[in-house]
Design a protein around this motif. Sequence first.
Motif, short mmCIF file in Angstrom:
data_model
loop_
_atom_site.label_atom_id
_atom_site.label_comp_id
_atom_site.label_asym_id
_atom_site.label_seq_id
_atom_site.Cartn_x
_atom_site.Cartn_y
_atom_site.Cartn_z
N ARG A 1 0.83 -1.21 0.00
CA ARG A 1 0.00 0.00 0.00
C ARG A 1 0.86 1.26 0.00
O ARG A 1 0.53 2.24 -0.66
CB ARG A 1 -0.94 0.00 1.20
CG ARG A 1 -2.08 -0.95 1.01
CD ARG A 1 -3.14 -0.79 2.04
NE ARG A 1 -4.22 -1.71 1.73
CZ ARG A 1 -5.10 -2.13 2.58
NH1 ARG A 1 -5.07 -1.69 3.82
NH2 ARG A 1 -6.05 -2.97 2.23
N GLN A 2 1.95 1.23 0.74
CA GLN A 2 2.85 2.39 0.75
C GLN A 2 3.44 2.61 -0.64
O GLN A 2 3.56 3.76 -1.09
CB GLN A 2 3.97 2.18 1.78
CG GLN A 2 3.51 2.31 3.20
CD GLN A 2 4.59 1.98 4.22
OE1 GLN A 2 5.54 1.27 3.91
NE2 GLN A 2 4.42 2.47 5.44
N GLN A 3 3.79 1.54 -1.31
CA GLN A 3 4.34 1.66 -2.66
C GLN A 3 3.28 2.22 -3.62
O GLN A 3 3.58 3.08 -4.46
CB GLN A 3 4.83 0.30 -3.17
CG GLN A 3 6.09 -0.17 -2.47
CD GLN A 3 6.48 -1.60 -2.86
OE1 GLN A 3 5.74 -2.29 -3.56
NE2 GLN A 3 7.65 -2.03 -2.40
N ARG A 4 2.04 1.75 -3.49
CA ARG A 4 0.96 2.27 -4.32
C ARG A 4 0.75 3.75 -4.07
O ARG A 4 0.53 4.53 -5.01
CB ARG A 4 -0.34 1.52 -4.05
CG ARG A 4 -0.59 0.42 -5.06
CD ARG A 4 -1.98 -0.12 -4.94
NE ARG A 4 -1.91 -1.26 -4.01
CZ ARG A 4 -2.87 -1.69 -3.25
NH1 ARG A 4 -4.03 -1.10 -3.24
NH2 ARG A 4 -2.71 -2.72 -2.46
N ILE A 5 0.79 4.14 -2.82
CA ILE A 5 0.61 5.54 -2.47
C ILE A 5 1.72 6.39 -3.08
O ILE A 5 1.47 7.47 -3.63
CB ILE A 5 0.55 5.72 -0.94
CG1 ILE A 5 -0.77 5.16 -0.41
CG2 ILE A 5 0.71 7.19 -0.55
CD1 ILE A 5 -0.86 5.11 1.09
N GLU A 6 2.94 5.92 -3.02
CA GLU A 6 4.07 6.66 -3.61
C GLU A 6 3.88 6.81 -5.12
O GLU A 6 4.13 7.88 -5.68
CB GLU A 6 5.38 5.95 -3.29
CG GLU A 6 5.81 6.08 -1.84
CD GLU A 6 7.05 5.25 -1.51
OE1 GLU A 6 7.65 4.66 -2.43
OE2 GLU A 6 7.41 5.20 -0.32
N LYS A 7 3.43 5.73 -5.78
CA LYS A 7 3.18 5.80 -7.22
C LYS A 7 2.08 6.81 -7.53
O LYS A 7 2.18 7.59 -8.47
CB LYS A 7 2.80 4.43 -7.77
CG LYS A 7 3.94 3.45 -7.86
CD LYS A 7 3.47 2.12 -8.42
CE LYS A 7 4.59 1.09 -8.43
NZ LYS A 7 4.11 -0.23 -8.93
N LEU A 8 1.02 6.76 -6.74
CA LEU A 8 -0.09 7.69 -6.95
C LEU A 8 0.35 9.13 -6.73
O LEU A 8 -0.05 10.03 -7.47
CB LEU A 8 -1.26 7.34 -6.03
CG LEU A 8 -2.03 6.07 -6.37
CD1 LEU A 8 -3.01 5.73 -5.26
CD2 LEU A 8 -2.74 6.22 -7.70
N GLN A 9 1.16 9.36 -5.72
CA GLN A 9 1.64 10.72 -5.46
C GLN A 9 2.51 11.20 -6.61
O GLN A 9 2.43 12.36 -7.02
CB GLN A 9 2.42 10.77 -4.14
CG GLN A 9 1.53 10.69 -2.93
CD GLN A 9 2.30 10.63 -1.62
OE1 GLN A 9 3.45 10.22 -1.59
NE2 GLN A 9 1.65 11.02 -0.54
#
Length: 98
Positions: free
Chosen positions: A15-23
């Motif tokens: 989830r943290q990786q997804r959030i970083e990609k989204l940001q």
Amino acid sequence: MSERIEKLEERIEKRQQRIEKLQSSLKEEKNKLSKDEKSLLHLKYDEVLKRIQETGVSPDKALRAIDNEVEKSQPEENNNNQVSNNNSGGVQYHEKTY
């Protein structure tokens, strides 16, 4: 219990990786939006300049006309509010005195 903890840690990491990609994607989209807004502003400005040149109006006169329109529209709104307030106040005063 340790399997459960490991699965949860993996899920959190994903989830943290997804959030970083989204940001990152959001920053790119904001940059694109900013560029598009600037392009639109320049195109509108160019269009206005073309129209000014076609009509033969000097830029100073055009700016003054725009400024006058802005000044005229602001007091009209304020005057309409004041007139309605004054009328209602006058009616209230009239009712109180008589």
